[in-house]
Design an enzyme around this catalytic site. Structure first.
Site, short mmCIF file in Angstrom:
data_model
loop_
_atom_site.label_atom_id
_atom_site.label_comp_id
_atom_site.label_asym_id
_atom_site.label_seq_id
_atom_site.Cartn_x
_atom_site.Cartn_y
_atom_site.Cartn_z
N GLY A 101 45.72 63.60 -75.81
CA GLY A 101 45.35 64.82 -76.51
C GLY A 101 43.92 65.26 -76.28
O GLY A 101 43.01 64.50 -76.54
N SER A 102 43.70 66.48 -75.82
CA SER A 102 42.35 66.86 -75.45
C SER A 102 42.27 68.33 -75.08
O SER A 102 43.12 69.12 -75.46
CB SER A 102 41.88 65.99 -74.29
N ARG A 103 41.27 68.69 -74.26
CA ARG A 103 41.04 70.09 -73.94
C ARG A 103 40.25 70.19 -72.63
O ARG A 103 39.47 69.30 -72.29
CB ARG A 103 40.25 70.72 -75.09
#
Length: 219
Positions: A186-188
């Protein structure tokens, strides 16, 4: 299904831990409803871990004037902003949020020469928050496409992501839509583009890494 090399160690560790839990339940409680319930839970959990490190079969999209999505996910930011780490001027920011269910490979949005790579230690705030771009654990990569166009790509860790992997090396020439790295759980990814770049995506749009056209450089 192909498994990414970044997942080999984690998958092995989780397999051993889950197998040990099931074995412990078997030897303490014997076979029965409790064991069967735990077997179902551990198998589902293990398959989710394996799925996270999946490598999709894709034919990369390339184009000299195109910016290709660097990650799977949802577009959460499209705005003009001040980029303070490298350019120190106004840029057009496009950000893609990657949920734990997305493929977490990152791809180069353009081809060119890697001019700058820097990893920053930081917090693990929720990746969709604006301040995560400057306060979270992150890695910044700058790619010089040509004499006129330079693009900044930033991998950002999220509340669950605890490790960013970047294969970028300063001075290396890279190809568009080739793997740049991996972010775990999970990240960006942020892109900082020249002002005047034509953006082809919209807020909340789902995009596919190495496939979706984010925008086009102006003539």
């Amino acid at each position: 299904m192909t498994i990414h090399k970044e997942g080999y160690g984690i998958i092995t560790v989780f397999f051993l831990i889950l197998a040990a839990i099931d074995a412990l339940i078997y030897f303490t409680a014997g076979s029965g409803l409790l064991l069967n319930s735990f077997l179902v839970v551990t198998i589902v959990f293990f398959l989710l871990i394996v799925s996270f490190f999946r490598v999709p079969k894709r034919i990369p999209v390339v184009g000299d004037n195109l910016i290709i999505a660097p990650a799977d996910g949802t577009v959460v930011v499209i705005e003009e902003t001040e980029e303070l780490e490298y350019f120190k001027d106004r840029r057009l920011q496009v950000s893609i949020f990657m949920s734990p269910l997305n493929v977490h490979i990152n791809w180069y949005p353009v081809q060119g020469l890697v001019k700058y790579v820097k990893h920053h230690s930081g917090l693990f705030l929720k990746a969709w928050l604006p301040k995560s771009s400057t306060e979270n654990e992150r890695t910044t990569i700058v790619i010089e496409k040509d004499e006129k166009i330079t693009v900044l790509m930033r991998q950002i860790a999220g509340a669950l992501a605890r490790r960013i992997v970047s294969y970028s090396v300063e001075g290396e020439k890279v190809d568009q839509s080739k793997q740049e790295g991996f972010i775990k759980f999970g990240s960006r990814v942020d892109l900082y583009l020249p002002l005047g770049t034509k953006i082809d995506v919209k807020l909340r749009q789902k995009v596919t890494g190495s496939q979706t056209i984010i925008g086009r450089f102006s003539d």
